[in-house]
Write a protein that holds these residues in place. Structure first.
Motif, PDB file in Angstrom:
ATOM      1  N   ALA A 129       0.845  -1.197   0.000  1.00  0.00           N
ATOM      2  CA  ALA A 129       0.000   0.000   0.000  1.00  0.00           C
ATOM      3  C   ALA A 129       0.883   1.252   0.000  1.00  0.00           C
ATOM      4  O   ALA A 129       2.045   1.232   0.437  1.00  0.00           O
ATOM      5  N   LYS A 130       0.319   2.350  -0.476  1.00  0.00           N
ATOM      6  CA  LYS A 130       1.066   3.605  -0.567  1.00  0.00           C
ATOM      7  C   LYS A 130       1.602   4.036   0.794  1.00  0.00           C
ATOM      8  O   LYS A 130       2.742   4.533   0.901  1.00  0.00           O
ATOM      9  N   ARG A 131       0.815   3.834   1.840  1.00  0.00           N
ATOM     10  CA  ARG A 131       1.234   4.265   3.168  1.00  0.00           C
ATOM     11  C   ARG A 131       2.487   3.527   3.637  1.00  0.00           C
ATOM     12  O   ARG A 131       3.190   3.980   4.541  1.00  0.00           O
ATOM     13  N   ILE A 132       2.760   2.367   3.019  1.00  0.00           N
ATOM     14  CA  ILE A 132       3.973   1.604   3.354  1.00  0.00           C
ATOM     15  C   ILE A 132       5.080   1.897   2.350  1.00  0.00           C
ATOM     16  O   ILE A 132       6.258   1.918   2.688  1.00  0.00           O
ATOM     17  N   ALA A 133       4.672   2.151   1.096  1.00  0.00           N
ATOM     18  CA  ALA A 133       5.657   2.322   0.020  1.00  0.00           C
ATOM     19  C   ALA A 133       6.205   3.739  -0.083  1.00  0.00           C
ATOM     20  O   ALA A 133       7.273   3.950  -0.671  1.00  0.00           O
ATOM     21  N   VAL A 134       5.481   4.707   0.447  1.00  0.00           N
ATOM     22  CA  VAL A 134       5.920   6.105   0.336  1.00  0.00           C
ATOM     23  C   VAL A 134       5.975   6.723   1.738  1.00  0.00           C
ATOM     24  O   VAL A 134       5.028   6.593   2.524  1.00  0.00           O
ATOM     25  N   VAL A 151       3.893   2.507 -10.381  1.00  0.00           N
ATOM     26  CA  VAL A 151       2.764   3.435 -10.475  1.00  0.00           C
ATOM     27  C   VAL A 151       1.860   3.236  -9.268  1.00  0.00           C
ATOM     28  O   VAL A 151       1.831   2.158  -8.653  1.00  0.00           O
ATOM     29  N   LEU A 152       1.113   4.298  -8.949  1.00  0.00           N
ATOM     30  CA  LEU A 152       0.170   4.242  -7.833  1.00  0.00           C
ATOM     31  C   LEU A 152      -1.244   4.225  -8.390  1.00  0.00           C
ATOM     32  O   LEU A 152      -1.611   5.054  -9.233  1.00  0.00           O
ATOM     33  N   GLU A 153      -2.044   3.263  -7.900  1.00  0.00           N
ATOM     34  CA  GLU A 153      -3.434   3.168  -8.336  1.00  0.00           C
ATOM     35  C   GLU A 153      -4.296   2.739  -7.164  1.00  0.00           C
ATOM     36  O   GLU A 153      -3.835   2.059  -6.230  1.00  0.00           O
ATOM     37  N   GLU A 154      -5.569   3.143  -7.239  1.00  0.00           N
ATOM     38  CA  GLU A 154      -6.495   2.802  -6.162  1.00  0.00           C
ATOM     39  C   GLU A 154      -7.058   1.396  -6.389  1.00  0.00           C
ATOM     40  O   GLU A 154      -7.349   0.990  -7.521  1.00  0.00           O
ATOM     41  N   HIS A 155      -7.209   0.665  -5.292  1.00  0.00           N
ATOM     42  CA  HIS A 155      -7.781  -0.682  -5.356  1.00  0.00           C
ATOM     43  C   HIS A 155      -8.599  -0.917  -4.086  1.00  0.00           C
ATOM     44  O   HIS A 155      -8.056  -0.893  -2.978  1.00  0.00           O
ATOM     45  N   LYS A 156      -9.919  -1.091  -4.256  1.00  0.00           N
ATOM     46  CA  LYS A 156     -10.826  -1.339  -3.132  1.00  0.00           C
ATOM     47  C   LYS A 156     -10.687  -0.284  -2.030  1.00  0.00           C
ATOM     48  O   LYS A 156     -10.556  -0.597  -0.842  1.00  0.00           O
ATOM     49  N   GLY A 157     -10.650   0.974  -2.465  1.00  0.00           N
ATOM     50  CA  GLY A 157     -10.671   2.071  -1.500  1.00  0.00           C
ATOM     51  C   GLY A 157      -9.329   2.475  -0.950  1.00  0.00           C
ATOM     52  O   GLY A 157      -9.249   3.391  -0.113  1.00  0.00           O
ATOM     53  N   GLU A 158      -8.229   1.818  -1.383  1.00  0.00           N
ATOM     54  CA  GLU A 158      -6.906   2.191  -0.888  1.00  0.00           C
ATOM     55  C   GLU A 158      -5.934   2.228  -2.051  1.00  0.00           C
ATOM     56  O   GLU A 158      -6.067   1.489  -3.028  1.00  0.00           O
TER      57      GLU A 158
END
Length: 696
Positions: free
Chosen positions: A76-81, A106-113
């Motif tokens: 998830a972005k919160r872990i990757a960035v 790349v960053l993309e949304e999946h199931k609300g995150e």
């Protein structure tokens, strides 16, 4: 996407006929599976085989794999960035694992995150390149009962490989395997043909035909049959065709030509089965009969070649066959000199199993069993004497020269020699019949004597094997225990003896093994395994009958010791499935069965605790059904048994409609549960109805 046909041919020394078909299936299955695994599209495959080649032609094969767009989700972005917007170690590790740089993530949304994604484009590889790399391993994976090595190479195959063809369209794919590099040159008939170039896969069969090779086994087989029929019409003969022999001959030749020969008529004095077996097993010849089915002094053979110099070929075959028939006559005449009693005594020197004694011991076990069965069937003294004699000498022909040479004639020669020795005709016939059925679909013993000895023989073989820990595993069944057990089931269905059950047969065999000291395992444990083993054979019979799987499960959950009754019950239920009210019957019995599981052990039904008319009605219906069911059971009448039970269904529904089974009063509740348990015990003797399902 462009498409081409693919041809793979393995050329080798002559492969034994019995291995060709299996090897061809393997090559076809493995090649098409490999294409699928490598995402290579194709339409269908065709197979070709002769003694010297295995070939598969696959039509419309894609020239390359389709490109693949792959998307892999990472952390998830919160872990990757991090808070400053920089990629973390987790993101870097993910990118490295996917073979990308972090800048390509790349960053993309999946199931609300929001998640990190790696998007990769994988270009499809050329089929020709994949073939060059993958075929060697594929060909090495082919397995055979026996393999060999040749030269200094470590490659193992059924026979030494001499050439290979790998054509992808008109392109030659130089696959290297077994010391050979694949090209576009095949080889024709060993003596009549030459090496030939195959320009494209579609030309393969026509090019080989010009080189005296018919590559398609089905075409070769039909050509042999056509030639046999032509000889029949021309000569006024009848040529019985053994399918197994025809299949074998098909894979013995590349260019079949049928011809006939003769042998001395004096050999016709030998029993026909001996002549036919000698011709078939030693020479792969077809026998010839007249219009009445009498054997003639002629034979048919199939030459691997053209129709040149057939007279010389026939003479050579006649000379070889004459020597074989002379041997057969010698065996036959010598066997006739052997007294039956002496032959029987020799069985005491033939080991059956190290842990089960000799064949003589086996014969004595069989005799003991059939005499007990004769008592159950109420045989007369005369019938018992014939049965005893037949059982005592059923296997005496195992001591003869002829059966030693041709084991498949066991029983056939026993009958012949017994008749020549003056034995009763019924006894002689039972010697032959006790071998039936020898395989699925084979004839069953026609006489009661033959049927009893056959059952005893097969039951003893299966039970004694289990008694010393020998059981079939997977596809391995070297002692034919499944075949023997299936034979027992078939005979019990055919004979439908009311006084003999499968459970009793197993118990008789186990008791005798125990008395003789051969039983090495706990009897109850062996008995349980045997019942499960025979249940599987019975299941196969029901499946062949076309019975629904759930009905099969239902009847097999009940008593299976009388296979004919089990089959009849399955047929009755199969008919009832089509009836509108059958679902209500199944629901009634299933509901009763479910609640019966809650009944306490030892609680008997007591009318004093029945407080409603529905309880009394159900109890009365149960008693009436029990009497009627018992009458049907005594007659082994499945329909009458079912009709006795079906009358319970509406009364059960009425009971559940008005009676609360799980009453607060313990005595009332337990009494009602005990009643349902009684009903379930009765119904379960017919089938476990809860296994039957209906489409929703």
């Amino acid at each position: 996407m462009a498409e081409r046909d693919l041809l793979v041919e393995i050329g080798c020394e002559e492969i034994p006929a019995r291995f060709v078909e299996g090897a061809l299936k393997q090559l076809d299955q493995k090649l098409t599976a490999w294409l699928k695994e490598n995402r290579i599209d194709f339409a269908r495959s065709r197979t070709y085989a002769t003694p010297r080649r295995l070939a598969v032609l696959v039509e419309a094969v894609g020239e390359k794999q389709p490109d693949v767009e792959e998307e892999v989700r990472g952390p998830a972005k919160r872990i990757a960035v991090d808070a400053e917007g920089n990629w973390t170690k987790a993101a870097e590790g993910f990118a490295r694992k996917q073979g990308l740089s972090v800048d390509e993530l790349v960053l993309e949304e999946h199931k609300g995150e929001t998640y990190v994604f790696a998007k990769k484009h994988q270009e499809g590889r050329l089929t020709a390149d994949l073939l060059r790399e993958g075929l060697p391993e594929l060909l090495s994976s082919l397995h055979f009962p026996k393999t060999m090595r040749w030269g200094s190479r470590r490659t193992r195959f059924i026979r030494p490989v001499r050439w290979m063809v790998c054509l992808f369209g008109e392109e030659t794919v130089p696959v290297e395997w077994a010391g050979v590099t694949a090209g576009n040159r095949t080889r024709g008939h060993r003596f009549l043909g030459e090496e030939a170039v195959v320009s494209s896969p579609g030309e393969y069969t026509d090019i080989l035909r010009k080189q005296y090779v018919i590559a398609d086994p089905s075409e070769r087989r039909q050509k042999i049959l056509d030639q046999l029929r032509q000889l029949e019409e021309k000569k006024g003969w009848k040529i019985p065709v053994d399918e197994g022999l025809l299949d074998e001959v098909t894979y013995l030749v590349e260019y079949p030509t049928a011809l006939y020969g003769t042998f001395d008529e004096e050999y016709l004095a030998i029993p026909a089965p001996v002549l036919i077996t000698t011709m078939r097993e030693h020479q792969r010849y077809f026998p010839v009969e007249d219009s009445e089915g009498n054997l003639l002094a002629h034979f048919i053979t199939v030459r691997n070649g053209n129709d040149q110099s057939l007279d010389q070929v026939a003479k050579g075959n006649e000379k070889v066959l004459s020597a074989r028939l002379a041997d057969a006559r010698f065996f036959y005449e010598e066997d006739l000199k052997l007294p039956i009693e002496k032959a029987v005594k020799r069985l005491d020197k033939v080991v059956y199993f190290d842990e089960l004694g000799t064949v003589g011991d086996q014969v004595r076990r069989i005799r003991s069993m059939v005499l007990q069965l004769a008592d159950r069937l109420g045989f007369s003294d005369t019938e018992v004497d014939k049965l005893r004699r037949a059982a005592e000498i059923a296997k005496f022909d195992l001591s003869t020269h002829m059966v030693d040479e041709f084991p498949e004639l066991s029983g056939v020669m026993g009958k012949e020699y017994a008749r020549k020795a003056g034995e009763d005709e019924a006894v002689a016939e039972a010697i032959l019949e006790h071998h039936y059925p020898r395989f699925a679909g084979d004839r069953l013993p026609a006489s009661t004597l033959g049927a009893l000895i056959s059952v005893a023989d097969k039951v003893d073989a299966v039970v004694s094997a289990f008694a010393i820990g020998i059981q079939p595993t997977g596809s391995q069944d070297p002692y034919g225990l499944r075949r023997r057990a299936a034979g027992v089931i078939q005979i019990l269905i055919d004979q439908a003896w009311k006084s003999i059950s499968l459970k009793e047969l197993i118990s008789i065999a186990l008791d005798r093994l125990s008395v003789d000291g051969w039983l090495k395992r706990p009897a109850d444990e062996v008995r349980e395994e045997l019942m499960q083993f025979f249940a599987l054979r019975l299941k196969a019979v029901l499946q062949e009958e076309g019975i629904r799987y759930d009905i099969i499960d239902a009847v097999l959950a009940a008593d299976i010791t009388r296979p004919k009754l089990v089959l009849d019950k399955a047929r009755v239920l199969a008919e009832q499935v089509e009836q509108e009210d059958f679902k209500n019957v199944v629901e009634a019995f299933s509901r009763a069965a479910n609640l019966a599981e809650k009944a306490k052990e030892g609680v008997e039904v007591d009318r004093d605790y029945m407080s409603s008319k529905e309880e009394h009605a159900l109890h009365g219906a149960y008693q009436e059904a029990s009497l009627s069911f018992a009458e049907g059971m005594s007659k082994r009448d499945a329909r009458k048994m079912y009709e006795a039970l079906v009358n319970l269904a509406p009364v059960i529904h009425e009971f559940f409609e008005h009676v609360l089974v799980m009453a607060e009063d313990d005595r009332v509740r337990n009494n009602r549960l005990a009643l349902l348990r009684q009903i379930n015990q009765l119904v379960s003797q017919f089938a476990a109805f809860k296994h039957i399902v209906f489409a929703s």
